[in-house]
Design an enzyme around this catalytic site. Structure first.
Site, PDB file in Angstrom:
ATOM      1  N   ARG A 182      -8.017  19.782   0.885  1.00 59.42           N
ATOM      2  CA  ARG A 182      -8.567  20.894   1.559  1.00 59.42           C
ATOM      3  C   ARG A 182      -7.583  21.277   2.424  1.00 59.42           C
ATOM      4  O   ARG A 182      -7.365  22.682   2.826  1.00 59.42           O
ATOM      5  CB  ARG A 182      -9.906  20.427   2.291  1.00 59.42           C
ATOM      6  CG  ARG A 182     -10.949  20.438   1.100  1.00 59.42           C
ATOM      7  CD  ARG A 182     -12.126  19.598   1.631  1.00 59.42           C
ATOM      8  NE  ARG A 182     -13.274  19.616   0.364  1.00 59.42           N
ATOM      9  CZ  ARG A 182     -14.381  19.297   0.893  1.00 59.42           C
ATOM     10  NH1 ARG A 182     -14.870  18.843   1.842  1.00 59.42           N
ATOM     11  NH2 ARG A 182     -15.319  19.397  -0.363  1.00 59.42           N
ATOM     12  N   TYR A 220     -11.360  26.361  -5.484  1.00 64.66           N
ATOM     13  CA  TYR A 220     -11.292  24.994  -5.917  1.00 64.66           C
ATOM     14  C   TYR A 220     -11.042  24.191  -4.582  1.00 64.66           C
ATOM     15  O   TYR A 220     -10.939  24.603  -3.324  1.00 64.66           O
ATOM     16  CB  TYR A 220      -9.878  24.755  -6.524  1.00 64.66           C
ATOM     17  CG  TYR A 220      -8.809  25.245  -6.224  1.00 64.66           C
ATOM     18  CD1 TYR A 220      -8.150  25.505  -4.813  1.00 64.66           C
ATOM     19  CD2 TYR A 220      -7.875  25.495  -7.508  1.00 64.66           C
ATOM     20  CE1 TYR A 220      -6.992  25.804  -4.793  1.00 64.66           C
ATOM     21  CE2 TYR A 220      -6.528  25.970  -7.125  1.00 64.66           C
ATOM     22  CZ  TYR A 220      -6.152  26.131  -5.598  1.00 64.66           C
ATOM     23  OH  TYR A 220      -4.761  26.416  -5.418  1.00 64.66           O
ATOM     24  N   GLU A 221     -11.320  22.920  -4.782  1.00 66.13           N
ATOM     25  CA  GLU A 221     -11.414  21.675  -3.603  1.00 66.13           C
ATOM     26  C   GLU A 221     -12.642  21.862  -2.650  1.00 66.13           C
ATOM     27  O   GLU A 221     -12.532  21.841  -1.462  1.00 66.13           O
ATOM     28  CB  GLU A 221     -10.097  21.744  -2.811  1.00 66.13           C
ATOM     29  CG  GLU A 221      -8.978  21.386  -3.665  1.00 66.13           C
ATOM     30  CD  GLU A 221      -9.234  20.053  -4.348  1.00 66.13           C
ATOM     31  OE1 GLU A 221      -9.785  19.297  -4.196  1.00 66.13           O
ATOM     32  OE2 GLU A 221      -8.191  20.144  -5.477  1.00 66.13           O
ATOM     33  N   GLY A 222     -13.717  22.544  -3.332  1.00 65.21           N
ATOM     34  CA  GLY A 222     -14.793  22.938  -2.494  1.00 65.21           C
ATOM     35  C   GLY A 222     -15.001  24.389  -2.069  1.00 65.21           C
ATOM     36  O   GLY A 222     -14.141  24.819  -1.225  1.00 65.21           O
ATOM     37  N   GLN A 282     -17.612  24.078   2.257  1.00 64.84           N
ATOM     38  CA  GLN A 282     -16.932  24.074   3.661  1.00 64.84           C
ATOM     39  C   GLN A 282     -17.788  24.162   4.572  1.00 64.84           C
ATOM     40  O   GLN A 282     -17.668  23.814   5.790  1.00 64.84           O
ATOM     41  CB  GLN A 282     -15.504  24.691   3.649  1.00 64.84           C
ATOM     42  CG  GLN A 282     -14.666  24.648   2.418  1.00 64.84           C
ATOM     43  CD  GLN A 282     -14.079  23.292   2.128  1.00 64.84           C
ATOM     44  OE1 GLN A 282     -14.038  22.579   3.172  1.00 64.84           O
ATOM     45  NE2 GLN A 282     -14.157  23.020   0.973  1.00 64.84           N
TER      46      GLN A 282
END
Length: 600
Positions: A297, A437-439, A444
């Site tokens: 992130r 991506y990655e949340g 977040q």
């Protein structure tokens, strides 16, 4: 298509805002002297500019391909990745004991930025490998560290993270991949994983897949997930890649952007079971995977800064070269469009947002270094809390503004920006994945509300706001000086922004139990507000330092004047949005929840 690393701004932020001199005095960080850091950044800039950047546009036109179970990366990627590993760039922030350079995260951050500015698609492979290294360093056994870390850090092997499944998406409680224990202590892994970045490729000798799966007796939900290391080739007794494991790529995705980065669908266990090793303890896989995710992130936030910087450079270059229309002041003939007020506004918007995001990210990296290396326990704890509060902002806000900056870059180009040959459109397309991506940004923002604000009763947020107020006090002292108008404007908007942020933190804490959906309906706006205010805080700090340097006759006067001007623009055009965001968060939930699902 060229890229020139903004080394002057990077070094200014590192030294003046992110306290590199203090970090270089921490135990374990002694090698990060001013001369060493400048030399590392200079060499990295040369590598990224000369080796990687020229591949970016060509690889978008001729992306990775999949034939007969094999992935072939774009022309030039394999050689560039070999050079990347041999030069030691994968190991900048990793331990020297496993072949890394052992430098602070603050030094790795600009290296990450430069590589991603050069090519997002190329940089994704090292990004995922970094996450795998971090997870193994934290949770791996001594034998796993000895087996995997040196090849990963050297770039001979690469790493992946395997979370998502077709039925699960971001809901990891729905993961169904299975890991069956064997008599020899290994596990056989079965299942399908999707959206696996560099899940298959031809750039390295081996690929180490870190896979979330469930053991037979695991409890339901996220508490029943374990983490497994599943290599593409099973290492032999000497560590060299041996027999092919039962994990295979069945397809790669055809994407809007980052086309040269192969996004694989991986099938585990179709031929008897993929051999894997448990990493850490059973049922703690999500905890370990979060190590990878937090590393990723932060790195994705740096991708947002990186692609914004590349878009800004491209737009400035075009605006200086493109001649069209007379100057409004009455030029004799057409002028370069950089003379037109609205083009200048667009360029300043791109520049100011990029510099603010860079400053916030580097300050976050420094906090991580203090959290890991400072000898005082209280400082380590407070630094860790500060870093953890910033991570969702670095990831969420930086990637959201990258959408705006790359889109504005197309606008500066006009019709030519819509033509693929200019390369502006590629940056816009590449940036679009970053908020997903990655949340996603909402994930977040939920993290910012739940874990980073509510969990400690707003203590960290209020501590940060107090630090912003300390900077406001410094701005007050500058109101009557030679640059008083600039500092009055910066002070006015920063004060308004910090007040808005303080009100929103109080609103979240007061209403989280009684109006949970209402609070979370404004969570993304809270993230954006916090990013803007804390980004503006860093710009204000930069302006104060630049003014001090000008008054002392120290450094590059033109650079310092530009810092103050860019901070003023950020205050007038970006920080000024804070009051509206505050109102939308505190008063706007009724509108978000006004319609029933059937009314949409």
């Amino acid at each position: 298509m060229s890229y020139t690393a903004p080394l002057k701004d990077m070094l200014f932020v590192m030294n003046e805002l992110a306290a590199l001199p203090a970090i270089s005095q921490l135990p374990g960080c002694e090698d990060a002297s001013a001369d060493t850091v400048e030399a590392v950044l200079d060499e990295n800039a040369k590598f990224c500019g000369a080796v990687v950047a020229p591949l970016n546009h060509a690889s978008d036109k001729e992306p990775s391909s999949f034939h007969d179970g094999q992935v072939h990366t774009s022309n030039g990627f394999k050689d560039a990745f070999k050079a990347f590993g041999e030069a030691g760039w994968q190991g900048v922030q990793h331990p020297a004991g496993f072949g890394g350079q052992g430098l602070p995260k603050l030094v790795a951050a600009p290296c990450t930025e430069m590589l991603n500015s050069a090519s997002l698609s190329f940089a994704l492979c090292p990004l995922l490998t970094d996450g795998a290294i971090e997870a193994l360093l934290t949770a791996g056994s001594d034998a796993q560290k000895a087996l995997y870390l040196e090849p990963l850090i050297s770039g001979r092997w690469t790493g992946t993270m395997n979370l998502t499944e077709p039925q699960a998406g971001s809901d990891l409680a729905a993961v169904r991949a299975r890991a069956v224990p064997q008599d020899d202590g290994s596990y056989k892994v079965f299942g399908t994983k999707i959206f696996i970045t560099y899940g298959e490729h031809d750039m390295a000798e081996n690929i180490v897949h870190l896979v979330l799966a469930r053991t037979p007796d695991a409890p339901e939900g996220v508490k029943g997930i374990s983490l497994f290391a599943v290599p593409k080739f099973l290492p032999g007794a000497d560590g060299s890649p041996g027999a092919r494991n039962d994990v295979h790529c069945v397809s790669i995705e055809h994407k809007l952007g980052i086309k040269a980065s192969p996004t694989a669908v991986l099938q585990f266990g179709d031929h008897g079971g993929a051999i894997g090793a448990l990493v850490g303890a059973e049922n703690r896989g999500l905890e370990y995977m979060f190590i990878m995710m937090n590393s990723a992130r932060f790195a994705v936030g740096m991708q947002g800064v990186a692609v914004a910087e590349r878009a800004y450079q491209k737009a400035v270059r075009f605006a200086r070269e493109r001649v069209q229309s007379r100057d409004l002041a009455g030029s004799a003939g057409p002028v370069a469009i950089i003379h037109h007020p609205d083009v200048r506004r667009m360029l300043m918007s791109m520049r100011a947002q990029t510099e603010a995001a860079r400053a916030l990210a580097y300050v976050g990296a420094a906090a991580c270094d203090f959290a890991h290396h400072h000898p005082d326990a209280t400082t380590r704890t407070s630094s860790q809390a500060f870093y953890e509060y910033l991570v969702p902002l670095i990831k969420g806000w930086s990637t959201e503004l990258a959408q705006d900056v790359t889109s504005t870059g197309i606008q500066v180009h006009g019709g030519m920006g819509y033509i693929e040959e200019t390369g502006a459109a590629q940056l816009y397309r590449d940036a679009r994945i970053l908020t997903i991506y990655e949340g996603t940004t909402a994930i977040q923002a939920n993290d910012l509300v739940g874990r980073k604000t509510v969990r400690d009763g707003g203590a960290t947020a209020r501590t940060i706001i107090a630090q912003v107020r300390a900077t406001e006090a410094q701005l007050i002292a500058m109101r009557d000086g030679a640059r008083g108008d600039d500092f009055k404007a910066i002070l006015r908007h920063l004060s308004s922004g910090s007040a808005a942020l303080e009100e929103v933190v109080a609103y979240v804490l007061e209403n989280i139990k009684s109006d949970t959906k209402g609070v979370f309906s404004g969570s993304v706006l809270y993230l954006k507000l916090a990013g803007i205010v804390l980004g503006g805080w860093q710009m204000a700090r930069a302006a104060l330092i630049a003014a001090q340097k000008l008054d002392a006759g120290d450094g590059d006067a033109q650079f310092c004047q530009a810092k103050i001007g860019t901070a003023r623009f950020f205050a007038d055009h970006v920080l000024s949005q804070a009051a509206g965001l505050r109102s939308a968060i505190i008063e706007g939930s009724a509108g978000v929840l006004a319609l029933d699902e059937e009314q949409f």
